[in-house]
Every structure is written in structure tokens, then in C-alpha cells.
Write a protein that holds these residues in place. Structure first.
Motif, PDB file in Angstrom:
ATOM      1  N   VAL A 168      -7.232   8.757  -1.532  1.00 29.43           N
ATOM      2  CA  VAL A 168      -7.140   7.561  -0.694  1.00 29.43           C
ATOM      3  C   VAL A 168      -5.768   6.960  -0.920  1.00 29.43           C
ATOM      4  O   VAL A 168      -5.290   6.921  -2.056  1.00 29.43           O
ATOM      5  N   GLN A 169      -5.134   6.523   0.172  1.00 26.72           N
ATOM      6  CA  GLN A 169      -3.826   5.875   0.029  1.00 26.72           C
ATOM      7  C   GLN A 169      -3.933   4.404   0.404  1.00 26.72           C
ATOM      8  O   GLN A 169      -4.667   4.051   1.348  1.00 26.72           O
ATOM      9  N   THR A 170      -3.208   3.598  -0.313  1.00 27.58           N
ATOM     10  CA  THR A 170      -3.326   2.156  -0.068  1.00 27.58           C
ATOM     11  C   THR A 170      -2.017   1.424  -0.334  1.00 27.58           C
ATOM     12  O   THR A 170      -1.239   1.841  -1.189  1.00 27.58           O
ATOM     13  N   ARG A 171      -1.815   0.368   0.434  1.00 26.85           N
ATOM     14  CA  ARG A 171      -0.579  -0.416   0.261  1.00 26.85           C
ATOM     15  C   ARG A 171      -0.656  -1.320  -0.965  1.00 26.85           C
ATOM     16  O   ARG A 171       0.341  -1.602  -1.609  1.00 26.85           O
ATOM     17  N   THR A 172      -1.865  -1.812  -1.219  1.00 26.00           N
ATOM     18  CA  THR A 172      -2.054  -2.655  -2.413  1.00 26.00           C
ATOM     19  C   THR A 172      -3.334  -2.210  -3.126  1.00 26.00           C
ATOM     20  O   THR A 172      -4.200  -1.567  -2.524  1.00 26.00           O
ATOM     21  N   LEU A 173      -3.427  -2.607  -4.375  1.00 32.77           N
ATOM     22  CA  LEU A 173      -4.564  -2.166  -5.184  1.00 32.77           C
ATOM     23  C   LEU A 173      -5.059  -3.328  -6.058  1.00 32.77           C
ATOM     24  O   LEU A 173      -4.248  -4.027  -6.675  1.00 32.77           O
TER      25      LEU A 173
ATOM     26  N   VAL B 265      -2.890 -10.475  -2.974  1.00 29.16           N
ATOM     27  CA  VAL B 265      -2.749  -9.337  -2.058  1.00 29.16           C
ATOM     28  C   VAL B 265      -2.385  -9.838  -0.664  1.00 29.16           C
ATOM     29  O   VAL B 265      -1.481  -9.317  -0.007  1.00 29.16           O
ATOM     30  N   GLU B 266      -3.093 -10.872  -0.243  1.00 32.60           N
ATOM     31  CA  GLU B 266      -2.823 -11.461   1.074  1.00 32.60           C
ATOM     32  C   GLU B 266      -1.358 -11.891   1.188  1.00 32.60           C
ATOM     33  O   GLU B 266      -0.665 -11.575   2.142  1.00 32.60           O
ATOM     34  N   LYS B 267      -0.902 -12.586   0.156  1.00 32.56           N
ATOM     35  CA  LYS B 267       0.469 -13.098   0.139  1.00 32.56           C
ATOM     36  C   LYS B 267       1.467 -11.944   0.153  1.00 32.56           C
ATOM     37  O   LYS B 267       2.469 -11.964   0.866  1.00 32.56           O
ATOM     38  N   PHE B 268       1.172 -10.935  -0.648  1.00 32.85           N
ATOM     39  CA  PHE B 268       2.064  -9.778  -0.772  1.00 32.85           C
ATOM     40  C   PHE B 268       2.213  -9.066   0.585  1.00 32.85           C
ATOM     41  O   PHE B 268       3.322  -8.758   1.024  1.00 32.85           O
ATOM     42  N   LEU B 269       1.091  -8.830   1.263  1.00 34.83           N
ATOM     43  CA  LEU B 269       1.143  -8.112   2.544  1.00 34.83           C
ATOM     44  C   LEU B 269       1.802  -8.976   3.621  1.00 34.83           C
ATOM     45  O   LEU B 269       2.535  -8.469   4.473  1.00 34.83           O
TER      46      LEU B 269
ATOM     47  N   VAL C   7       3.353  -3.460 -11.825  1.00 31.77           N
ATOM     48  CA  VAL C   7       3.684  -2.778 -10.570  1.00 31.77           C
ATOM     49  C   VAL C   7       3.436  -3.736  -9.399  1.00 31.77           C
ATOM     50  O   VAL C   7       2.306  -4.182  -9.188  1.00 31.77           O
ATOM     51  N   PRO C   8       4.481  -4.049  -8.629  1.00 33.92           N
ATOM     52  CA  PRO C   8       4.276  -4.944  -7.486  1.00 33.92           C
ATOM     53  C   PRO C   8       3.224  -4.364  -6.533  1.00 33.92           C
ATOM     54  O   PRO C   8       3.268  -3.173  -6.205  1.00 33.92           O
ATOM     55  N   GLY C   9       2.296  -5.204  -6.127  1.00 38.95           N
ATOM     56  CA  GLY C   9       1.234  -4.743  -5.216  1.00 38.95           C
ATOM     57  C   GLY C   9      -0.020  -4.285  -5.937  1.00 38.95           C
ATOM     58  O   GLY C   9      -1.023  -3.970  -5.300  1.00 38.95           O
ATOM     59  N   VAL C  10       0.033  -4.231  -7.260  1.00 38.31           N
ATOM     60  CA  VAL C  10      -1.157  -3.833  -8.046  1.00 38.31           C
ATOM     61  C   VAL C  10      -1.595  -5.029  -8.914  1.00 38.31           C
ATOM     62  O   VAL C  10      -0.797  -5.561  -9.688  1.00 38.31           O
ATOM     63  N   TYR C  11      -2.848  -5.423  -8.722  1.00 38.18           N
ATOM     64  CA  TYR C  11      -3.388  -6.590  -9.424  1.00 38.18           C
ATOM     65  C   TYR C  11      -4.612  -6.169 -10.224  1.00 38.18           C
ATOM     66  O   TYR C  11      -5.312  -5.226  -9.854  1.00 38.18           O
TER      67      TYR C  11
ATOM     68  N   ALA D  85     -13.343  -8.459  -2.709  1.00 31.39           N
ATOM     69  CA  ALA D  85     -13.706  -7.863  -1.414  1.00 31.39           C
ATOM     70  C   ALA D  85     -14.022  -8.947  -0.388  1.00 31.39           C
ATOM     71  O   ALA D  85     -13.593  -8.884   0.768  1.00 31.39           O
ATOM     72  N   LEU D  86     -14.749  -9.963  -0.817  1.00 23.30           N
ATOM     73  CA  LEU D  86     -15.114 -11.058   0.093  1.00 23.30           C
ATOM     74  C   LEU D  86     -13.861 -11.745   0.639  1.00 23.30           C
ATOM     75  O   LEU D  86     -13.721 -11.951   1.844  1.00 23.30           O
ATOM     76  N   TYR D  87     -12.951 -12.068  -0.260  1.00 16.12           N
ATOM     77  CA  TYR D  87     -11.743 -12.791   0.157  1.00 16.12           C
ATOM     78  C   TYR D  87     -10.831 -11.925   1.030  1.00 16.12           C
ATOM     79  O   TYR D  87     -10.302 -12.390   2.028  1.00 16.12           O
ATOM     80  N   THR D  88     -10.641 -10.669   0.647  1.00 21.00           N
ATOM     81  CA  THR D  88      -9.737  -9.832   1.448  1.00 21.00           C
ATOM     82  C   THR D  88     -10.397  -9.466   2.779  1.00 21.00           C
ATOM     83  O   THR D  88      -9.716  -9.308   3.791  1.00 21.00           O
TER      84      THR D  88
END
Ligand code: NAP
Length: 310
Positions: free
Chosen positions: A102-107, A301-305, A270-274, A20-23
């Protein structure tokens, strides 16, 4: 503007707060779903002396609260909530929290693992007061004392061996006379003079909740039915952990015990899920390693988005 989140983090232990801190600092406005046990396992311990940066140690609940505040200062949002179901088959991913979705682009999955407890009448009241599931966290407090370890697997052997550094006597209590532990670990424990084995024995209760300290265990021999009290200053559980990954069953790869399988530390299939922290780490299970993989997941996540132009 849509209602789709850039990133949702499931879990609010060390891994979740670090992610959470990093994102948050990357301006991704993460949403953290706190889960059933907000704060994770650190919130169950007392003094933490092995997290770098605190020369005098720090109380587990205070450390985790500090992490939360630090992430919130940069805009991380926290919500009470527990994911009942997840749909990772298409993007955006959908998380069902019971009353809302809740919908999200990455998880980022940082849902941790819960220590298995025995379920004794006085056990919960004594957690952090002599009942513990983490020898590396709490062993030091029992220097010069006689203590117990429950279990017959590698975790129990490892805990018992580690605890001999502090305790004068470690009684290892196991419900059978056969051990799941690997031969090498079992032999090491057997050859240690400080470790005494009590087999075919179960714990029926632990005392003394009214004094807020462990004074004795009520034991029962399962073969003879004999019941007795064993004086002891601590009861360490080494009976396994349960990874909190059930909601992803069939969607993500797990090992035979339900831990999420990851590649290159934090990538799921799954791409986008870490995944980070104890839900994917059965080996180290430390606050500092959970924080480390939380950071890695956030950077991915940052890189992916970024790769998607967001
Ligand atoms: P485990 O191998 O599943 O052993 C759990 C132990 O706890 C078993 O002896 C089991 O008894 C006992 N147990 C479970 N529930 C109980 C209950 N309700 N009451 C009393 N006893 C109970 O778990 P683990 O030791 O955590 O190990 C998990 C995995 O991690 C294993 O693959 C292990 O090899 C690995 N590991 C490796 C190392 C290492 O190599 N250094 C260290 C730790 C863990 P029963 O045998 O009767 O079922």
C-alpha cells in the motif's frame, strides 16, 4: 486518479479509530490496517468505567466497536492486515502487508503496545476474568478481595499500590529478590500494610478456567523448589509492555525499550509520519489519552496535506 492513499492508519485501537474518525471527517478517506490484535487493549478488558461519557461504564469491546462504526460512518475504510515492512525513506511511503503493498502520502502509526503475558497454560482463557494487565481498568472489580500482582518493576509497584484501594490484601510476586523498581516506589509498596511480598517465586499456572474466574495461583519457589497453591481472586501482570514498532526499526527513533520517540506529542522524525497512542506513550497508557493523541495526529495530517495543496 492514482492508487496512492492520502493517509493510512496502522492499528485499530482507541488511537487508530480516533485518527480514522478525524481524517474521515476531513474527507481524506483513511485506510485503517487493523493489525494482529484488532481493537487493541480495550478489546481485552471488560467494563470500562474511566472513559468519559458513559456514566454506567461500557464494555471495552463495545466501546471499541462503537468507535469503529463511528469512523466507518464517515468513510474510513478498514482492512485486515499487518504491516510486515515499511519503507519511509521516500514519499509516497510504502507499506508491505505480505501479499500486497500500500502506498500513502502520510502515515499515522497507532500500532499500540502489547502487554507482556507469562504464557501460562490457563492464562489466556482467564484474561478479563481475573487475569488482567491493567489495574486502573479492572482493579475496582476486586473490592474486598485478596489478589496478586506479578513483577518487580515500577509498573508492578504502581499497580500493587493502586490495588490496595480495593483489595484487602495484595501479594506481590517477583521472580528474584532484587527489584528493578525505583527506590521510592519500592519503599512505598514496602510500607503499605496491605502489600505482602513473595520473592524468588514464579507462577506456574492460574486456576480456574472451567469456572471462568481466578481462584488460585500455582507458585514455585525458584530456590527451594517448593510448589504450592495461593488462593487469590485476581492476577495482575506488571511485567512490562512491548511496543509494536519493530517494523520501523532503523527508520524512526525509539527509546531503549522500543517505544517510538515523538516531538510535540505526535511528530516522528520523518515529515508526514505521525505516531500516537501506546506505541509512543509509556507514561499514561489510557484509552482517553490514546484517543487524544490519535486526534492530534489526524489534525497534523490534515495540516500537512493542506500545506501540499491537497
Ligand atoms: P520493567 O522495569 O522492565 O520491569 C518488569 C518486571 O517484570 C521486572 O521486575 C522483571 O523481572 C519482571 N518480568 C519480566 N518478564 C517476566 C516474566 N516472564 N516472569 C516474571 N517476571 C517478569 O517494566 P515496567 O515496570 O513496566 O517499567 C517500564 C518502565 O516504565 C521503567 O523505566 C519504569 O521505571 C517506568 N515506569 C515508571 C513508573 C513511575 O515512575 N510511576 C510507573 C510504571 C513504569 P526481572 O527484574 O527479574 O527482570
Amino acid at each position: 486518479m492514482d492508487n496512492i492513499r492520502n493517509v493510512v492508519i496502522i492499528g485499530s485501537g482507541c488511537a487508530g479509530h480516533t485518527a480514522a474518525l478525524y481524517t474521515a471527517r476531513a474527507n481524506l478517506k483513511p485506510l485503517v490496517l487493523e493489525g494482529h490484535e484488532p481493537g487493541g487493549q480495550l478489546s481485552l478488558t471488560t467494563l470500562v468505567e474511566n472513559f468519559p461519557g458513559f456514566p454506567e461504564g461500557i464494555q471495552g469491546p463495545e466501546l471499541i466497536e462503537n468507535m469503529r462504526k463511528q469512523a466507518a460512518r464517515f468513510g474510513a475504510e478498514y482492512q485486515h492486515g499487518h504491516v510486515v515492512r515499511a519503507d519511509l525513506s521516500q514519499r509516497p511511503f510504502t507499506l508491505n502487508l505480505g501479499r500486497e503493498t500500500v502506498q500513502t502520502r502520510t502515515l499515522i502509526i497507532a500500532s499500540g503496545a502489547s502487554a507482556r503475558w507469562l504464557g501460562l497454560p490457563n492464562e489466556q482463557a482467564l484474561i478479563g476474568h481475573g487475569v488482567s494487565s491493567c489495574a486502573t481498568c479492572d482493579g475496582f472489580f476486586f473490592s474486598g478481595k485478596e489478589i496478586t500482582v506479578i513483577g518487580g518493576g515500577d509498573s508492578a509497584m504502581e499497580e500493587a499500590l493502586f490495588l490496595t484501594r480495593f483489595a484487602t490484601k495484595v501479594t506481590l510476586i517477583h521472580r528474584r529478590d532484587q527489584f528493578r523498581a525505583s527506590k521510592i516506589m519500592l519503599d512505598r509498596a514496602r510500607h503499605n500494610d496491605k502489600i505482602h511480598f513473595l520473592t524468588d517465586t514464579v507462577v506456574d499456572d492460574v486456576f480456574d478456567a472451567s469456572k471462568k474466574e481466578v481462584t488460585a495461583l500455582m507458585l514455585r519457589n525458584v530456590k527451594t523448589g517448593k510448589i504450592w497453591d495461593l488462593p487469590a481472586s485476581a492476577m495482575f501482570l506488571g511485567i512490562g509492555h512491548i511496543p509494536n514498532a519493530k517494523m520501523f526499526e532503523g527508520q524512526l527513533d525509539t527509546d531503549q525499550d522500543g517505544y517510538l520517540k515523538t516531538k510535540d506529542y505526535v511528530f516522528t522524525r520523518v515529515p508526514g509520519v505521525y505516531a500516537c497512542g501506546d506505541v509512543q506513550d509509556r507514561r499514561y497508557r489510557q484509552a482517553v489519552t490514546a484517543a487524544g493523541t490519535g486526534c492530534m495526529a489526524a489534525l497534523e495530517v490534515e495540516k500537512f496535506l493542506e500545506g501540499e495543496g491537497r
